[in-house]
Design a protein around this motif. Structure first.
Motif, PDB file in Angstrom:
ATOM      1  N   ARG A  51       4.380 -21.979   0.143  1.00  0.00           N
ATOM      2  CA  ARG A  51       3.506 -21.875  -1.445  1.00  0.00           C
ATOM      3  C   ARG A  51       2.345 -20.373  -0.951  1.00  0.00           C
ATOM      4  O   ARG A  51       1.919 -19.780  -1.694  1.00  0.00           O
ATOM      5  CB  ARG A  51       3.320 -23.710  -1.683  1.00  0.00           C
ATOM      6  N   GLN A  52       1.369 -21.375   0.198  1.00  0.00           N
ATOM      7  CA  GLN A  52       0.579 -20.656   0.541  1.00  0.00           C
ATOM      8  C   GLN A  52       0.866 -19.272   1.004  1.00  0.00           C
ATOM      9  O   GLN A  52       0.182 -18.558   0.040  1.00  0.00           O
ATOM     10  CB  GLN A  52      -0.673 -20.624   1.232  1.00  0.00           C
ATOM     11  N   GLN A  55       2.228 -16.920  -2.704  1.00  0.00           N
ATOM     12  CA  GLN A  55       0.697 -16.621  -2.883  1.00  0.00           C
ATOM     13  C   GLN A  55      -0.073 -15.402  -2.376  1.00  0.00           C
ATOM     14  O   GLN A  55      -0.481 -14.590  -3.639  1.00  0.00           O
ATOM     15  CB  GLN A  55       0.063 -18.048  -3.407  1.00  0.00           C
ATOM     16  N   GLU A  67      -6.927  -1.597  -8.923  1.00  0.00           N
ATOM     17  CA  GLU A  67      -7.155   0.076  -8.161  1.00  0.00           C
ATOM     18  C   GLU A  67      -6.494   0.937  -8.647  1.00  0.00           C
ATOM     19  O   GLU A  67      -7.329   2.085  -8.722  1.00  0.00           O
ATOM     20  CB  GLU A  67      -6.985  -0.224  -6.651  1.00  0.00           C
ATOM     21  N   LYS A  86      -5.651   3.090   0.642  1.00  0.00           N
ATOM     22  CA  LYS A  86      -6.048   1.653   0.690  1.00  0.00           C
ATOM     23  C   LYS A  86      -5.314   0.316  -0.016  1.00  0.00           C
ATOM     24  O   LYS A  86      -4.356  -0.438   0.770  1.00  0.00           O
ATOM     25  CB  LYS A  86      -7.794   1.107   0.291  1.00  0.00           C
ATOM     26  N   SER A 123      -4.093 -14.561  -6.822  1.00  0.00           N
ATOM     27  CA  SER A 123      -5.292 -14.859  -7.251  1.00  0.00           C
ATOM     28  C   SER A 123      -5.773 -14.724  -8.060  1.00  0.00           C
ATOM     29  O   SER A 123      -5.799 -13.519  -8.944  1.00  0.00           O
ATOM     30  CB  SER A 123      -5.934 -13.878  -5.952  1.00  0.00           C
ATOM     31  N   VAL A 143     -14.413  -8.258  -3.183  1.00  0.00           N
ATOM     32  CA  VAL A 143     -13.063  -9.531  -3.316  1.00  0.00           C
ATOM     33  C   VAL A 143     -12.962  -8.855  -1.947  1.00  0.00           C
ATOM     34  O   VAL A 143     -12.279 -10.202  -1.482  1.00  0.00           O
ATOM     35  CB  VAL A 143     -12.566  -8.272  -3.388  1.00  0.00           C
ATOM     36  N   ASP A 144     -12.255  -7.902  -1.438  1.00  0.00           N
ATOM     37  CA  ASP A 144     -11.928  -7.942   0.582  1.00  0.00           C
ATOM     38  C   ASP A 144     -12.940  -8.341   1.236  1.00  0.00           C
ATOM     39  O   ASP A 144     -12.535  -9.054   2.019  1.00  0.00           O
ATOM     40  CB  ASP A 144     -12.425  -6.537   0.585  1.00  0.00           C
ATOM     41  N   ALA A 147     -12.018 -11.709   1.049  1.00  0.00           N
ATOM     42  CA  ALA A 147     -10.731 -12.193   1.288  1.00  0.00           C
ATOM     43  C   ALA A 147     -11.131 -12.193   3.534  1.00  0.00           C
ATOM     44  O   ALA A 147     -10.206 -12.881   3.516  1.00  0.00           O
ATOM     45  CB  ALA A 147      -9.773 -10.836   0.755  1.00  0.00           C
ATOM     46  N   PHE A 213     -12.518 -18.102  -3.704  1.00  0.00           N
ATOM     47  CA  PHE A 213     -12.203 -19.104  -2.909  1.00  0.00           C
ATOM     48  C   PHE A 213     -11.310 -20.811  -3.039  1.00  0.00           C
ATOM     49  O   PHE A 213     -11.130 -21.297  -2.730  1.00  0.00           O
ATOM     50  CB  PHE A 213     -13.900 -19.658  -2.423  1.00  0.00           C
ATOM     51  N   PRO A 215     -11.053 -23.860  -5.890  1.00  0.00           N
ATOM     52  CA  PRO A 215     -11.866 -24.773  -6.760  1.00  0.00           C
ATOM     53  C   PRO A 215     -13.249 -25.973  -5.742  1.00  0.00           C
ATOM     54  O   PRO A 215     -12.524 -25.850  -3.961  1.00  0.00           O
ATOM     55  CB  PRO A 215     -11.182 -26.543  -6.994  1.00  0.00           C
ATOM     56  N   MET A 221      -6.798 -29.903  -4.332  1.00  0.00           N
ATOM     57  CA  MET A 221      -6.020 -31.322  -3.985  1.00  0.00           C
ATOM     58  C   MET A 221      -5.353 -31.166  -2.750  1.00  0.00           C
ATOM     59  O   MET A 221      -4.602 -32.172  -1.927  1.00  0.00           O
ATOM     60  CB  MET A 221      -4.392 -30.451  -5.426  1.00  0.00           C
ATOM     61  N   LEU A 282     -12.044 -20.575 -13.975  1.00  0.00           N
ATOM     62  CA  LEU A 282     -11.384 -20.231 -13.444  1.00  0.00           C
ATOM     63  C   LEU A 282     -10.297 -20.909 -13.519  1.00  0.00           C
ATOM     64  O   LEU A 282      -8.650 -20.751 -13.306  1.00  0.00           O
ATOM     65  CB  LEU A 282     -11.596 -21.081 -11.634  1.00  0.00           C
TER      66      LEU A 282
END
Ligand code: BYC
Length: 330
Positions: A51-52, A55, A67, A86, A123, A143-144, A147, A213, A215, A221, A282
């Protein structure tokens, strides 16, 4: 790194009742050692990693779109070359991450299908539009920057292939962040109109980046379990605070106004306090109702369909090579 190269039969055979294997897994986690693809792992650990990581891979690939919108309008050859490099890096990050997820026994096709059918998340930040050239600076810088804050701890993730992919990704992200700050600095040292453009970009990107980042810890969860497994090392709120603390002095250095009237140093806590976060925004963006969700997904579907002939040609070439190899061997 590819699914076909792995023998997952043993891993798949394990289940929660397999006490010994589970004890070995828990011991590796407790000793802060890496779990590798051939190791036994609980099904829930495998599932949350897929999942992670998937994503994350989708985020890198969709992240090329906002971009990409400015490649033809970059104001100089130098800026254009930087932007192209980039964007190519982001594509590469997506590929390392898909490869890392494949070691868990899921195929690239399955992951891409989940993205294109809208089942998979990516994201929230990439569902906002890039309205001016300053947005390209804001993405790199903020954003970077966010990240990196999130991803440096992932270099210590308990799953080996993900941790190793993150090391290279973080090195590249740090160049991305610096070029974004450099772009913002040029605008802030330029004409009043350029500085106003930088301020407008900061105002629009600030809250979406703060939300990136995830919730708040009380609503997250997955955090408790992923932190127990050593996948996530620092909570959503702690990372968000680290990002704000690191970024406020940079905003001041640029000579820009703080984008949140309630941002102020709290000497007692040793951190910046910030205004309330609009979590409903969000939730809306994650649920597919952000400003650009439809456009982003449509662009990916379109790219996939237009790339069908490349995949077919590559497969035909591989088949031809295989026939030749078999012919030579015979
Ligand atoms: N957007 O329990 P939580 C880049 C979801 S790309 C969308 O806290 P978790 C770049 C979350 O997935 C960088 N969804 O979840 C590229 C979960 O739903 P599911 C992208 C979000 O996993 C190009 C639910 O909300 N970075 O750098 O513990 C150009 C509850 O959340 C978001 C990564 O992917 C969100 N912002 O924590 C420039 C880093 N936040 O899955 C730059 C790796 C939360 O249960 N990922 N959700 O259905 C992570 O570190 C974690 O997955 C997150 C969320 C911190 C994002």
């Amino acid at each position: 790194m590819y699914t076909q190269a792995l023998d997952l039969s043993q891993a798949a055979a394990g289940d929660a009742s397999d006490r010994e294997a589970n004890d070995r897994f828990e011991a590796l986690i407790a000793a802060d050692r890496k779990i590798e693809p051939q190791d036994w792992m609980p099904a829930a650990y495998r599932k949350t990693l897929v999942r992670q990581i998937s994503q994350h891979a989708h985020s890198e690939v969709v992240g090329m779109l906002p971009e990409g919108n400015w490649v033809t309008r970059a104001p100089s050859l130098r800026r254009k070359a930087i932007l192209l490099a980039k964007i190519q890096d982001e594509g590469g990050h997506g590929l390392y991450l898909y490869a890392a997820a494949e070691t868990l026994g899921t195929s690239r096709d399955q992951m891409v299908d989940a993205l294109l059918s809208g089942r998979a998340k990516y994201s929230s930040i990439f569902n906002y539009p890039t309205l001016s050239w300053a947005d390209i600076g804001a993405i790199g810088w903020l954003v970077d920057g966010a990240a990196i804050m999130n991803q440096v701890p992932l270099c210590r993730c308990s799953y080996g292939p993900y941790a190793r992919a993150m090391i290279r990704i973080c090195k590249e992200e740090s160049f991305h962040q610096r070029q974004g700050f450099d772009l913002m600095l040029s605008l802030c040292r330029g004409t009043p109109k350029q500085k106003a453009m930088a301020q407008d970009a900061l105002n629009r990107w600030w809250w979406p980046v703060v939300m990136m980042f995830g919730p708040s810890d009380s609503a997250s969860m997955n955090s408790a379990q992923t932190m127990k497994w050593g996948i996530k090392r620092i909570s959503n709120d702690a990372l968000r605070q680290k990002f704000i603390d690191a970024t406020v002095p940079q905003i001041e250095l640029l000579g820009l106004a703080l984008p949140d009237a309630e941002l102020r140093w709290n000497a007692e806590r040793g951190h910046y306090d910030h205004g309330p976060i609009d979590w409903s925004e969000l939730d809306r963006v994650i649920a597919g109702h952000g400003p650009c969700n439809r456009e982003r997904l449509a662009a990916r579907v379109n790219a996939h369909e237009n790339g069908a002939w490349v995949r077919e040609a590559a497969l035909a070439h591989a088949r031809k090579q295989q026939t030749r190899t078999v012919g030579v061997a015979a």
